[in-house]
Design a protein around this motif. Sequence first.
Motif, PDB file in Angstrom:
ATOM      1  N   PRO A  33      -9.176  -1.949  -4.747  1.00 26.57           N
ATOM      2  CA  PRO A  33      -9.367  -0.545  -5.126  1.00 26.57           C
ATOM      3  C   PRO A  33     -10.460  -0.411  -6.184  1.00 26.57           C
ATOM      4  N   TYR A  34     -11.022   0.802  -6.297  1.00 22.58           N
ATOM      5  CA  TYR A  34     -11.969   1.103  -7.363  1.00 22.58           C
ATOM      6  C   TYR A  34     -11.175   1.367  -8.647  1.00 22.58           C
ATOM      7  N   PRO A  35     -11.578   0.898  -9.820  1.00 21.70           N
ATOM      8  CA  PRO A  35     -12.862   0.259 -10.125  1.00 21.70           C
ATOM      9  C   PRO A  35     -12.822  -1.266 -10.107  1.00 21.70           C
ATOM     10  N   GLN A  36     -11.630  -1.855  -9.780  1.00 17.64           N
ATOM     11  CA  GLN A  36     -11.547  -3.318  -9.782  1.00 17.64           C
ATOM     12  C   GLN A  36     -12.548  -3.945  -8.832  1.00 17.64           C
ATOM     13  N   ASN A  37     -12.876  -3.239  -7.734  1.00 18.80           N
ATOM     14  CA  ASN A  37     -13.798  -3.817  -6.758  1.00 18.80           C
ATOM     15  C   ASN A  37     -15.185  -4.038  -7.357  1.00 18.80           C
ATOM     16  N   VAL A  38     -15.690  -3.016  -8.043  1.00 18.02           N
ATOM     17  CA  VAL A  38     -17.019  -3.140  -8.648  1.00 18.02           C
ATOM     18  C   VAL A  38     -16.995  -4.123  -9.815  1.00 18.02           C
ATOM     19  N   GLU A  39     -15.952  -4.059 -10.607  1.00 17.05           N
ATOM     20  CA  GLU A  39     -15.827  -4.996 -11.735  1.00 17.05           C
ATOM     21  C   GLU A  39     -15.795  -6.437 -11.243  1.00 17.05           C
ATOM     22  N   THR A  40     -15.036  -6.680 -10.183  1.00 21.14           N
ATOM     23  CA  THR A  40     -14.943  -8.035  -9.636  1.00 21.14           C
ATOM     24  C   THR A  40     -16.271  -8.480  -9.050  1.00 21.14           C
ATOM     25  N   GLY A 258      -5.808  -4.219  14.907  1.00 23.35           N
ATOM     26  CA  GLY A 258      -7.246  -4.426  14.763  1.00 23.35           C
ATOM     27  C   GLY A 258      -7.694  -4.627  13.331  1.00 23.35           C
ATOM     28  N   LYS A 259      -8.848  -4.018  13.007  1.00 21.88           N
ATOM     29  CA  LYS A 259      -9.433  -4.212  11.680  1.00 21.88           C
ATOM     30  C   LYS A 259      -8.617  -3.570  10.562  1.00 21.88           C
ATOM     31  N   SER A 260      -7.653  -2.724  10.926  1.00 28.80           N
ATOM     32  CA  SER A 260      -6.839  -2.058   9.902  1.00 28.80           C
ATOM     33  C   SER A 260      -5.718  -2.944   9.389  1.00 28.80           C
ATOM     34  N   VAL A 261      -5.421  -4.036  10.101  1.00 31.90           N
ATOM     35  CA  VAL A 261      -4.265  -4.865   9.742  1.00 31.90           C
ATOM     36  C   VAL A 261      -4.445  -5.518   8.381  1.00 31.90           C
ATOM     37  N   THR A 262      -5.571  -6.212   8.199  1.00 31.28           N
ATOM     38  CA  THR A 262      -5.752  -6.965   6.951  1.00 31.28           C
ATOM     39  C   THR A 262      -5.746  -6.069   5.718  1.00 31.28           C
ATOM     40  N   PRO A 263      -6.513  -4.958   5.670  1.00 30.06           N
ATOM     41  CA  PRO A 263      -6.439  -4.096   4.483  1.00 30.06           C
ATOM     42  C   PRO A 263      -5.027  -3.580   4.213  1.00 30.06           C
ATOM     43  N   PHE A 264      -4.282  -3.242   5.271  1.00 33.40           N
ATOM     44  CA  PHE A 264      -2.914  -2.754   5.086  1.00 33.40           C
ATOM     45  C   PHE A 264      -2.031  -3.833   4.459  1.00 33.40           C
ATOM     46  N   LEU A 265      -2.114  -5.046   4.994  1.00 34.72           N
ATOM     47  CA  LEU A 265      -1.274  -6.127   4.489  1.00 34.72           C
ATOM     48  C   LEU A 265      -1.620  -6.479   3.045  1.00 34.72           C
ATOM     49  N   LEU A 266      -2.901  -6.522   2.735  1.00 38.59           N
ATOM     50  CA  LEU A 266      -3.311  -6.839   1.364  1.00 38.59           C
ATOM     51  C   LEU A 266      -2.819  -5.774   0.383  1.00 38.59           C
ATOM     52  N   GLN A 267      -2.879  -4.521   0.794  1.00 38.82           N
ATOM     53  CA  GLN A 267      -2.394  -3.444  -0.071  1.00 38.82           C
ATOM     54  C   GLN A 267      -0.896  -3.525  -0.288  1.00 38.82           C
ATOM     55  N   ARG A 268      -0.141  -3.811   0.768  1.00 40.05           N
ATOM     56  CA  ARG A 268       1.316  -3.897   0.647  1.00 40.05           C
ATOM     57  C   ARG A 268       1.726  -5.086  -0.219  1.00 40.05           C
ATOM     58  N   ILE A 269       1.017  -6.200  -0.071  1.00 44.26           N
ATOM     59  CA  ILE A 269       1.355  -7.362  -0.886  1.00 44.26           C
ATOM     60  C   ILE A 269       0.995  -7.109  -2.345  1.00 44.26           C
ATOM     61  N   PHE A 270      -0.074  -6.374  -2.579  1.00 43.39           N
ATOM     62  CA  PHE A 270      -0.411  -5.950  -3.944  1.00 43.39           C
ATOM     63  C   PHE A 270       0.746  -5.155  -4.541  1.00 43.39           C
ATOM     64  N   GLU A 271       1.291  -4.244  -3.763  1.00 44.73           N
ATOM     65  CA  GLU A 271       2.407  -3.415  -4.243  1.00 44.73           C
ATOM     66  C   GLU A 271       3.674  -4.239  -4.437  1.00 44.73           C
ATOM     67  N   LEU A 272       3.942  -5.140  -3.509  1.00 48.53           N
ATOM     68  CA  LEU A 272       5.171  -5.935  -3.563  1.00 48.53           C
ATOM     69  C   LEU A 272       5.144  -6.994  -4.663  1.00 48.53           C
ATOM     70  N   ASP A 274       3.642  -6.406  -7.570  1.00 47.45           N
ATOM     71  CA  ASP A 274       3.335  -5.662  -8.807  1.00 47.45           C
ATOM     72  C   ASP A 274       1.926  -5.970  -9.320  1.00 47.45           C
ATOM     73  N   GLY A 275       1.008  -6.101  -8.399  1.00 43.26           N
ATOM     74  CA  GLY A 275      -0.389  -6.294  -8.763  1.00 43.26           C
ATOM     75  C   GLY A 275      -0.815  -7.734  -8.984  1.00 43.26           C
ATOM     76  N   LYS A 276       0.128  -8.677  -8.929  1.00 44.29           N
ATOM     77  CA  LYS A 276      -0.226 -10.074  -9.188  1.00 44.29           C
ATOM     78  C   LYS A 276      -1.178 -10.630  -8.137  1.00 44.29           C
ATOM     79  N   SER A 277      -1.052 -10.166  -6.901  1.00 48.17           N
ATOM     80  CA  SER A 277      -1.923 -10.681  -5.836  1.00 48.17           C
ATOM     81  C   SER A 277      -3.380 -10.295  -6.085  1.00 48.17           C
ATOM     82  N   LEU A 278      -3.611  -9.133  -6.671  1.00 48.64           N
ATOM     83  CA  LEU A 278      -4.976  -8.701  -6.956  1.00 48.64           C
ATOM     84  C   LEU A 278      -5.611  -9.594  -8.010  1.00 48.64           C
ATOM     85  N   GLU A 279      -4.885  -9.886  -9.074  1.00 52.04           N
ATOM     86  CA  GLU A 279      -5.422 -10.754 -10.121  1.00 52.04           C
ATOM     87  C   GLU A 279      -5.688 -12.155  -9.573  1.00 52.04           C
ATOM     88  N   ALA A 280      -4.773 -12.649  -8.723  1.00 48.41           N
ATOM     89  CA  ALA A 280      -4.988 -13.957  -8.099  1.00 48.41           C
ATOM     90  C   ALA A 280      -6.220 -13.920  -7.212  1.00 48.41           C
TER      91      ALA A 280
END
Length: 302
Positions: A33-40, A258-272, A274-280
């Motif tokens: 998500p923005y702004p983590q994407n640009v910062e990263t 299709g191409k929507s699967v990976t973004p959906f899964l990454l977002q759900r794992i981020f939520e599940l 509590d954001g640790k997957s994003l930092e990793a």
Amino acid sequence: MIDMVFSAEVTAAKASGVPIVALESTIITHGMPYPQNVETARRTEAAIRTEGAVPATIAVLNGTLCIGLETDQLDQLGQAEGVAKLSRADLAACISSGGTGATTVAATMIAAHAADIAVFATGGIGGVHRGAELSFDVSADLQELAQTPVTVVAAGAKAILDLPKTWEVLETLGVPVIAYGQDMLPAFWSTTSEFHAPLRMDTAEDIAKAHQARKALGVPGGQLVANPIPQTHEIPHDTLSPLIEQALTEAETAKITGKSVTPFLLQRIFELTDGKSLEANIQLVLNNARLASRIATELCKE
């Protein structure tokens, strides 16, 4: 001729022989998500510069294939909406139609090779999706690794995939899979997995030599360097596994394909998590960028 434009920094690096590391752009538009994407993205580029190399973030902007993004271009891409997700099948169409798109692993490899860049750092590659025996959902990244001569540094394949089938397909395609500094393959957010690495190398020099030897033999394709996330930032596989299964079930229920699967899964794992997957995810990308820079530096010595 394809309209390909190099950033000022990449242009200077090419003129002076400074090593260059390619970076994808879907991690900016579809991975965080923005702004983590640009910062990263900025942190990743800075990590490459610290290692003495130059970053070349690749994207298509208004029909132009950009090899390296200027600061304002990166900012705009990070906040843009409706950006296409480009793989081998749609890269050329996006360019020819004047569109804007972010490059996946496959498309970044194609563009990097066209720009004479031999090393590419990413988070994790795509692969065989769960249930592929019914859906035939297999990422184009695997075929690209088999035919485009770029060394790709990643933290393995994304853990949401069918990892055994992914490794088997890469073996069948003749893609060297090299674990860096350990005997087990990493599993994206996790340092290790149950899978023994077919190859192990402990130095950037050895990886660069393998790249050059493959080129000298005339063998098509690149090589995958599976670089484990540092243990201090990993999420153990036992913790992640049930969360991945939950996210997969939710995707199936919602009929996401299709191409929507990976973004959906990454977002759900981020939520599940509590954001640790994003930092990793951020930490593994930085780790891969540093190793890719060292490999690119060794290649420049050849």
